[in-house]
Design a protein around this motif. Structure first.
Motif, PDB file in Angstrom:
ATOM      1  N   TYR A  88      41.703 -84.629 -73.376  1.00  0.00           N
ATOM      2  CA  TYR A  88      42.403 -83.668 -74.247  1.00  0.00           C
ATOM      3  C   TYR A  88      41.531 -83.254 -75.424  1.00  0.00           C
ATOM      4  O   TYR A  88      42.025 -82.995 -76.514  1.00  0.00           O
ATOM      5  N   ARG A  89      40.220 -83.173 -75.199  1.00  0.00           N
ATOM      6  CA  ARG A  89      39.311 -82.870 -76.308  1.00  0.00           C
ATOM      7  C   ARG A  89      39.648 -81.552 -76.993  1.00  0.00           C
ATOM      8  O   ARG A  89      39.699 -81.487 -78.222  1.00  0.00           O
ATOM      9  N   ASP A  90      39.869 -80.512 -76.215  1.00  0.00           N
ATOM     10  CA  ASP A  90      40.115 -79.195 -76.816  1.00  0.00           C
ATOM     11  C   ASP A  90      41.407 -79.180 -77.636  1.00  0.00           C
ATOM     12  O   ASP A  90      41.440 -78.670 -78.759  1.00  0.00           O
ATOM     13  N   LYS A  91      42.469 -79.757 -77.078  1.00  0.00           N
ATOM     14  CA  LYS A  91      43.753 -79.769 -77.789  1.00  0.00           C
ATOM     15  C   LYS A  91      43.680 -80.634 -79.038  1.00  0.00           C
ATOM     16  O   LYS A  91      44.204 -80.273 -80.092  1.00  0.00           O
ATOM     17  N   ILE A  92      43.035 -81.803 -78.928  1.00  0.00           N
ATOM     18  CA  ILE A  92      42.905 -82.696 -80.085  1.00  0.00           C
ATOM     19  C   ILE A  92      42.084 -82.039 -81.180  1.00  0.00           C
ATOM     20  O   ILE A  92      42.437 -82.112 -82.362  1.00  0.00           O
TER      21      ILE A  92
END
Length: 108
Positions: A88-92
């Motif tokens: 979830y790198r982008d969302k985080i």
């Protein structure tokens, strides 16, 4: 007679105060250095790791709980790192940037 007039009749000595700021203050410590967001696989399962946050343990726990709740995933805080299950790198990164943190993506 509207509500404000009724309140003035009931409490004549009360002076209404102005709201100082409508911007909510963050209850966790904000830092200048970027938080490092990286991706790993452990036992074949993807995880997202956040490192570099220098807040207190209570701030870590609040930030971890908020991320887990917003993403509806599991995760933990241990050894000065926040570990979130899944990639979830982008969302985080978007969530943290909206809160005012600087985030640096590492790897991939």
């Amino acid at each position: 007679m509207d509500l404000s007039d009724q309140l003035k009749n009931l409490f004549p000595e009360h002076v209404p105060s102005e709201n100082e700021s409508d911007v909510p203050q963050s209850d966790i410590w904000m830092q200048d250095a970027p938080i490092i967001c990286k991706y790993e696989k452990r036992k074949g399962k993807p995880i997202t790791i956040l490192e570099g946050y220098t807040g207190a343990d209570t701030d870590f726990k609040k930030l971890t709980k908020e991320l887990k709740t917003k993403l509806s995933v599991g995760g933990t805080f241990k050894d000065e790192r926040i570990i979130i299950q899944g990639d979830y790198r982008d969302k985080i990164m978007q969530i943290l940037q909206d809160k005012g943190f600087k985030v640096k993506r590492v790897g991939g």
